[in-house]
Enzyme design. Structure first.
Site, PDB file in Angstrom:
ATOM      1  N   LYS A  13       0.831  -1.214   0.000  1.00  0.00           N
ATOM      2  CA  LYS A  13       0.000   0.000   0.000  1.00  0.00           C
ATOM      3  C   LYS A  13       0.867   1.267   0.000  1.00  0.00           C
ATOM      4  CE  LYS A  13      -1.948  -1.153   3.938  1.00  0.00           C
ATOM      5  NZ  LYS A  13      -1.220  -2.430   4.214  1.00  0.00           N
ATOM      6  N   ARG A 127      11.828  -4.607   5.001  1.00  0.00           N
ATOM      7  CA  ARG A 127      11.432  -3.237   4.646  1.00  0.00           C
ATOM      8  C   ARG A 127      12.272  -2.195   5.377  1.00  0.00           C
ATOM      9  NH1 ARG A 127       5.228  -1.788   5.308  1.00  0.00           N
ATOM     10  NH2 ARG A 127       5.420  -2.599   7.418  1.00  0.00           N
ATOM     11  N   ARG A 161      11.195  -0.050  11.148  1.00  0.00           N
ATOM     12  CA  ARG A 161      10.154   0.087  12.170  1.00  0.00           C
ATOM     13  C   ARG A 161      10.321  -0.972  13.254  1.00  0.00           C
ATOM     14  NH1 ARG A 161       4.785   0.212   8.618  1.00  0.00           N
ATOM     15  NH2 ARG A 161       4.021  -0.769  10.522  1.00  0.00           N
ATOM     16  N   ARG A 172      -0.450  -8.652  13.609  1.00  0.00           N
ATOM     17  CA  ARG A 172      -0.989  -7.679  12.653  1.00  0.00           C
ATOM     18  C   ARG A 172      -1.786  -8.383  11.564  1.00  0.00           C
ATOM     19  NH1 ARG A 172       4.503  -4.830  11.521  1.00  0.00           N
ATOM     20  NH2 ARG A 172       3.419  -3.850   9.796  1.00  0.00           N
TER      21      ARG A 172
HETATM   22  P1  ADP Z   1       2.231  -1.839   3.230  1.00  0.00           P
HETATM   23  O1  ADP Z   1       2.241  -0.325   3.163  1.00  0.00           O
HETATM   24  O2  ADP Z   1       1.037  -2.437   2.557  1.00  0.00           O
HETATM   25  O3  ADP Z   1       2.428  -2.365   4.623  1.00  0.00           O
HETATM   26  P2  ADP Z   1       4.786  -1.604   1.787  1.00  0.00           P
HETATM   27  O4  ADP Z   1       4.406  -0.789   0.603  1.00  0.00           O
HETATM   28  O5  ADP Z   1       5.540  -0.915   2.863  1.00  0.00           O
HETATM   29  O6  ADP Z   1       3.486  -2.353   2.387  1.00  0.00           O
HETATM   30  O7  ADP Z   1       5.617  -2.865   1.263  1.00  0.00           O
HETATM   31  C1  ADP Z   1       6.257  -3.753   2.169  1.00  0.00           C
HETATM   32  C2  ADP Z   1       7.661  -4.079   1.649  1.00  0.00           C
HETATM   33  O8  ADP Z   1       7.552  -4.927   0.503  1.00  0.00           O
HETATM   34  C3  ADP Z   1       8.465  -2.858   1.215  1.00  0.00           C
HETATM   35  O9  ADP Z   1       9.811  -3.046   1.600  1.00  0.00           O
HETATM   36  C4  ADP Z   1       8.312  -2.834  -0.312  1.00  0.00           C
HETATM   37  O10 ADP Z   1       9.491  -2.335  -0.926  1.00  0.00           O
HETATM   38  C5  ADP Z   1       8.102  -4.300  -0.650  1.00  0.00           C
HETATM   39  N1  ADP Z   1       7.099  -4.489  -1.726  1.00  0.00           N
HETATM   40  C6  ADP Z   1       5.996  -3.744  -1.972  1.00  0.00           C
HETATM   41  N2  ADP Z   1       5.300  -4.230  -3.022  1.00  0.00           N
HETATM   42  C7  ADP Z   1       5.972  -5.331  -3.443  1.00  0.00           C
HETATM   43  C8  ADP Z   1       5.769  -6.285  -4.512  1.00  0.00           C
HETATM   44  N3  ADP Z   1       4.713  -6.198  -5.333  1.00  0.00           N
HETATM   45  N4  ADP Z   1       6.662  -7.284  -4.626  1.00  0.00           N
HETATM   46  C9  ADP Z   1       7.736  -7.386  -3.784  1.00  0.00           C
HETATM   47  N5  ADP Z   1       7.987  -6.518  -2.773  1.00  0.00           N
HETATM   48  C10 ADP Z   1       7.120  -5.505  -2.606  1.00  0.00           C
HETATM   49  P1  ADP Z   2       1.110  -1.852   7.847  1.00  0.00           P
HETATM   50  O1  ADP Z   2       0.591  -1.252   6.599  1.00  0.00           O
HETATM   51  O2  ADP Z   2       2.452  -2.456   7.678  1.00  0.00           O
HETATM   52  O3  ADP Z   2       0.130  -2.725   8.549  1.00  0.00           O
HETATM   53  P2  ADP Z   2       0.734   0.696   9.225  1.00  0.00           P
HETATM   54  O4  ADP Z   2       1.875   1.626   9.178  1.00  0.00           O
HETATM   55  O5  ADP Z   2      -0.438   0.963   8.376  1.00  0.00           O
HETATM   56  O6  ADP Z   2       1.351  -0.736   8.946  1.00  0.00           O
HETATM   57  O7  ADP Z   2       0.220   0.553  10.733  1.00  0.00           O
HETATM   58  C1  ADP Z   2       1.107   0.320  11.804  1.00  0.00           C
HETATM   59  C2  ADP Z   2       0.301   0.183  13.093  1.00  0.00           C
HETATM   60  O8  ADP Z   2      -0.372   1.424  13.363  1.00  0.00           O
HETATM   61  C3  ADP Z   2      -0.800  -0.869  13.051  1.00  0.00           C
HETATM   62  O9  ADP Z   2      -0.323  -2.158  13.397  1.00  0.00           O
HETATM   63  C4  ADP Z   2      -1.777  -0.321  14.106  1.00  0.00           C
HETATM   64  O10 ADP Z   2      -1.326  -0.575  15.425  1.00  0.00           O
HETATM   65  C5  ADP Z   2      -1.675   1.192  13.885  1.00  0.00           C
HETATM   66  N1  ADP Z   2      -2.677   1.681  12.899  1.00  0.00           N
HETATM   67  C6  ADP Z   2      -2.411   2.237  11.674  1.00  0.00           C
HETATM   68  N2  ADP Z   2      -3.543   2.573  11.046  1.00  0.00           N
HETATM   69  C7  ADP Z   2      -4.560   2.223  11.881  1.00  0.00           C
HETATM   70  C8  ADP Z   2      -5.986   2.283  11.800  1.00  0.00           C
HETATM   71  N3  ADP Z   2      -6.604   2.785  10.700  1.00  0.00           N
HETATM   72  N4  ADP Z   2      -6.708   1.814  12.852  1.00  0.00           N
HETATM   73  C9  ADP Z   2      -6.115   1.308  13.952  1.00  0.00           C
HETATM   74  N5  ADP Z   2      -4.778   1.207  14.085  1.00  0.00           N
HETATM   75  C10 ADP Z   2      -4.001   1.654  13.077  1.00  0.00           C
END
Ligand code: ADP
Ligand code: ADP
Ligand code: ZN
Length: 216
Positions: A13, A127, A161, A172
């Site tokens: 995302k 990441r 992180r 998660r």
């Molecule tokens: P999210 O915001 O949904 O938690 P991220 O965009 O941070 O996910 O992606 C998680 C990790 O995976 C990052 O280090 C990113 O560079 C990598 N990544 C994202 N999309 C892909 C993909 N389609 N294939 C392989 N690695 C990916």
């Molecule tokens: P990822 O995309 O890798 O799951 P985020 O950066 O979106 O990670 O979220 C990290 C943490 O922040 C989550 O595990 C949760 O604890 C909190 N968080 C983020 N967005 C929300 C939301 N919309 N509602 C509740 N908790 C949230």
């Protein structure tokens, strides 16, 4: 335009939201980034959120919807936003519907990034982010062109992180399946759910999202 990117942690995302921001001038609203900024600033919200985030659980709906509602009132959001990591519960989705109606805004599409859970631990534990500009990278899947130097800003410091460890990822993912996945039928019922293949390489996912945008 208001878009939601929906998918489990590690689905891509944030990566795709950064690209949409660069290409279309949309504003990425990441509730995770906002919470981490609050933690770093030591605010009351940050203090409350920190322990919850470290356990891999969800922060309360009231805190989150308050943050998003205030942010949507900022003038830069008029050019359009990508919601990344919000909504994550049905209560948040319903609150979003109400706040958009109040603000005279409309949700255009929800893009589901479909992924298998088995790839997510590797994505999340590899990441890292540029400390200066926030650009996202991966040890294996998205390396900077020059080792140790950010492509976007030339920065040489990177952060990881504290919740990006295999233990927390499990909670998660559980939270995603229990509390966030029910949003898929919610948005399908409204006729605005679109899907892309989050298992494809990063550039291919970007192309699929661009194709979806052409249809709305
Ligand atoms: P999210 O915001 O949904 O938690 P991220 O965009 O941070 O996910 O992606 C998680 C990790 O995976 C990052 O280090 C990113 O560079 C990598 N990544 C994202 N999309 C892909 C993909 N389609 N294939 C392989 N690695 C990916
Ligand atoms: P990822 O995309 O890798 O799951 P985020 O950066 O979106 O990670 O979220 C990290 C943490 O922040 C989550 O595990 C949760 O604890 C909190 N968080 C983020 N967005 C929300 C939301 N919309 N509602 C509740 N908790 C949230
Ligand atoms: Zn950078």
């Amino acid at each position: 335009m208001i878009l939601i990117l929906l998918g489990p942690p590690g689905a891509g995302k944030g990566t795709q939201a950064q690209r949409l921001e660069d290409k279309h001038g949309l504003i990425q609203l990441s509730t995770g980034d906002m919470l981490r900024a609050a933690v770093a600033a030591g605010t009351e919200v940050g203090r409350q959120a920190k322990a919850v985030m470290d356990r891999g659980e969800l922060v309360s709906d009231d805190i989150i919807t308050g943050i998003i509602s205030d942010r949507l009132d900022q003038p830069d959001c008029k050019s359009g936003v990508i919601l990344d990591g919000f909504p994550r519960t049905e209560a948040q989705a319903e609150a979003l519907d109400r706040m958009l109606a109040d603000k005279g805004m409309k949700l255009d599409a929800v893009i589901e990034m479909k992924t298998d859970d088995k790839v997510l631990v590797e994505r999340i534990t590899g990441r890292y982010t540029c400390a200066k500009c926030g650009a996202g990278y991966h040890d294996k899947f998205l390396k900077p062109k020059v080792d140790g130097v950010c492509d976007k800003c030339g920065g040489t410091e990177f952060t990881r992180r504290s919740d990006d460890n295999a233990e927390t990822v499990k909670s998660r993912l559980n939270a995603y399946h229990a509390q966030t996945a029910p949003l898929l039928p919610y948005y399908r019922g409204k006729g605005i759910l679109k899907q892309v293949d989050g298992m494809a390489p990063i550039d291919e996912v970007t192309a699929q999202i661009e194709a979806v945008l052409k249809t709305i």
